[in-house]
Design an enzyme around this catalytic site. Structure first.
Site, PDB file in Angstrom:
ATOM      1  N   ARG A   1       0.858  -1.181   0.000  1.00 48.94           N
ATOM      2  CA  ARG A   1       0.000   0.000   0.000  1.00 48.94           C
ATOM      3  C   ARG A   1       0.894   1.230   0.000  1.00 48.94           C
ATOM      4  O   ARG A   1       1.865   1.280   0.773  1.00 48.94           O
ATOM      5  CB  ARG A   1      -0.879  -0.013   1.251  1.00 48.94           C
TER       6      ARG A   1
ATOM      7  N   TYR B   1      -3.345  11.592   6.286  1.00 50.17           N
ATOM      8  CA  TYR B   1      -3.486  10.229   6.756  1.00 50.17           C
ATOM      9  C   TYR B   1      -2.401   9.324   6.162  1.00 50.17           C
ATOM     10  O   TYR B   1      -2.071   9.432   4.984  1.00 50.17           O
ATOM     11  CB  TYR B   1      -4.862   9.661   6.360  1.00 50.17           C
TER      12      TYR B   1
ATOM     13  N   ASP C   1      -5.070   3.895  -0.001  1.00 56.97           N
ATOM     14  CA  ASP C   1      -6.198   4.152   0.903  1.00 56.97           C
ATOM     15  C   ASP C   1      -6.619   5.614   0.795  1.00 56.97           C
ATOM     16  O   ASP C   1      -5.852   6.521   1.140  1.00 56.97           O
ATOM     17  CB  ASP C   1      -5.761   3.826   2.343  1.00 56.97           C
TER      18      ASP C   1
ATOM     19  N   HIS D   1      -9.206   6.755   2.436  1.00 57.21           N
ATOM     20  CA  HIS D   1      -9.646   7.033   3.799  1.00 57.21           C
ATOM     21  C   HIS D   1     -10.881   7.923   3.842  1.00 57.21           C
ATOM     22  O   HIS D   1     -10.922   8.921   4.584  1.00 57.21           O
ATOM     23  CB  HIS D   1      -8.485   7.619   4.631  1.00 57.21           C
TER      24      HIS D   1
ATOM     25  N   GLU E   1     -13.512  -1.437   6.579  1.00 58.24           N
ATOM     26  CA  GLU E   1     -12.827  -1.521   7.874  1.00 58.24           C
ATOM     27  C   GLU E   1     -13.664  -0.956   9.020  1.00 58.24           C
ATOM     28  O   GLU E   1     -13.483  -1.368  10.157  1.00 58.24           O
ATOM     29  CB  GLU E   1     -11.443  -0.865   7.819  1.00 58.24           C
TER      30      GLU E   1
ATOM     31  N   ARG F   1     -13.531  -5.491   3.402  1.00 56.57           N
ATOM     32  CA  ARG F   1     -12.409  -5.423   4.341  1.00 56.57           C
ATOM     33  C   ARG F   1     -12.839  -5.502   5.812  1.00 56.57           C
ATOM     34  O   ARG F   1     -12.169  -4.994   6.700  1.00 56.57           O
ATOM     35  CB  ARG F   1     -11.581  -4.147   4.074  1.00 56.57           C
TER      36      ARG F   1
ATOM     37  N   GLU G   1      -4.292  -7.225   5.183  1.00 61.24           N
ATOM     38  CA  GLU G   1      -3.413  -6.120   5.573  1.00 61.24           C
ATOM     39  C   GLU G   1      -2.555  -6.557   6.759  1.00 61.24           C
ATOM     40  O   GLU G   1      -3.025  -7.230   7.664  1.00 61.24           O
ATOM     41  CB  GLU G   1      -4.255  -4.907   5.966  1.00 61.24           C
TER      42      GLU G   1
END
Ligand code: EZ4
Ligand code: CO
Length: 417
Positions: free
Chosen positions: A162, A174, A225, A227, A277, A298, A354
């Site tokens: 990633r 982030y 990501d 986010h 997530e 995820r 991950e």
């Protein structure tokens, strides 16, 4: 007419009955909440109950409301206890409730494995692959330094990385900062404030991936990501601009409360989409999965109701060509990672896992049998999950308040972090 006598609480002294359950809060570098359940026979099982930045809410939920209901119950009735805690709460779902249920469920699978004398993945149907392919995090302030970060993962054998960098024009963002292997966003007792600009971000990311692809060639799997920071149309534009660099996935492109929003992204780009997530139940992704709006789901053991419920989500996903890609950041404890690997190795539709390494202090508090080799993680072969908590060592690291940051636009408007 005969009635079936309820046997949901067995108060006899059968060895599989739960006689004790305790919540352990520890901070070996970061906070973790762990539930440990004990049966009359002296078998123990552990479950991760960590909810980053809201740890004590789950600890109190367990201690005050769940533990008293567990005592005397048959630890082998995993599904029934799950349903009891889910339907019996009346107030369904939500991250706190589902994390608490997850901790109980995970600990019960651990105990069942020990009773059977088998690693948990054997109880889930056995091995479907030789190892669990993991991805690491290459984080750096700029593109030049992220290239050497990626190279060090490739040297360790990783097949998937990633990539996140700082954004020119923004002070912080982030995924970047702090220690390299141990990125930890919960960096202060009260939330720090970051400033966000979608314009700067969308300008930078395609340029970054152009350089990364040019350096590493076509077969290294690359992920990114977002986010939850874009609108569907902005995410569609980003996905399109990344198509030449063939990402394995674009993660959390938009906040996912509006599942329908993903349809718009889908209609505009072939960049695969991963999300989940922060989801805590199958209902958070039902539309995303059944309408084939995503490619990777995820959800995790700890935040989506444990092994029992995660398996249910992944089975639904399998019907719709959606693969797993479980979250595995450092705020998910080694107990969660151990459990995740048993699920990952067993399910037919595994995608990626991950893997952010924990600090040596965390690894010491949570002795575990899973191991990394050549880009794969391998679940423990011990009965149960193959992970424990060393309560003496845990007691050396008292809880420290820690919050995740918040995000504002440049004009001060609150934005998703
Ligand atoms: O920000 O786990 O994919 N990983 C992530 C994480 C999350 C943290 C929040 O607790 O998005 O880094
Ligand atoms: Co993420």
């Amino acid at each position: 007419m005969t009635t079936i006598k309820s046997t949901h609480i067995n108060t006899s002294s059968r060895g599989v009955n739960i006689v004790n359950a305790r919540v352990i809060v520890t901070c070996p570098g970061r906070n973790f909440v762990t539930l440990k359940i004990e049966t009359a026979d002296g078998l123990t099982g552990v479950g991760d109950a960590t909810l980053n930045g809201r740890e004590l809410a789950v600890a109190a939920y367990l201690t005050e409301h769940v533990v008293p209901m567990l005592i005397g119950r048959d630890a082998t009735r995993i599904e029934d206890i799950w349903q009891f805690l889910y339907k019996g709460a009346y107030w369904r779902r939500g991250p706190v409730t589902m994390t608490a249920i997850a901790a109980v469920d995970t600990a019960l699978w651990d105990i069942k494995g020990k009773i059977a004398g088998l690693p948990v993945y054997q109880l889930l149907g056995g091995r479907s692959r030789e190892g669990v392919t993991v991805y690491g995090h290459a984080n750096a302030p700029d593109v030049e330094s992220v290239l050497s970060e990626i190279a060090s993962y490739v040297d360790l054998g990783y097949r998937a990385v990633r990539v996140q960098t700082g954004i020119p024009g923004l002070e912080s963002t982030y995924g970047v900062g702090g220690d390299k292997m141990f990125y930890e966003p919960a960096d202060a007792a009260l939330p720090t404030e970051n400033i966000w600009s979608t314009e700067h971000y969308l300008t930078h990311v395609p340029k970054m991936f152009a350089e990364v692809r040019a350096e590493f060639g076509p077969t290294l799997r690359l992920l990114h990501d977002v986010h939850h920071r874009l609108t569907p149309l902005e995410a569609a534009r980003l996905g399109r601009s990344l198509e030449p660099y063939a990402l394995t996935w674009m993660e959390d492109p938009v906040p996912a409360e509006l599942q329908e929003g993903f349809r718009l992204i889908r209609q505009h780009t072939t960049t695969p989409i991963a999300v989940g997530e922060v989801f805590n139940s199958i209902w958070d992704c039902q539309e995303l999965i059944t309408s084939q709006l995503i490619d990777y789901i995820r959800t995790t053991v700890v935040h989506a109701g444990g092994i029992t419920h995660l398996r249910r989500i992944f089975d639904l996903a399998a019907l719709y060509h959606v693969r797993s890609g479980s979250h595995g950041a450092t705020d998910l404890s080694p107990v969660c990672m151990a459990a995740a690997l048993h699920v990952d190795i067993a399910i037919p539709n595994f995608g990626l896992q991950e893997y952010m390494r924990h600090t040596p202090e965390t690894d010491e508090v949570f002795p575990h049998g899973y191991w990394f080799e050549g880009g794969y993680l391998h679940p423990s072969e011990e009965p149960g999950l193959g992970v424990d908590i060393d309560e003496e060592k845990a007691a050396r690291y008292p809880y420290r308040p820690a919050s995740l940051p918040v995000n504002r636009l440049q004009d001060g408007t609150m934005h998703s972090w």
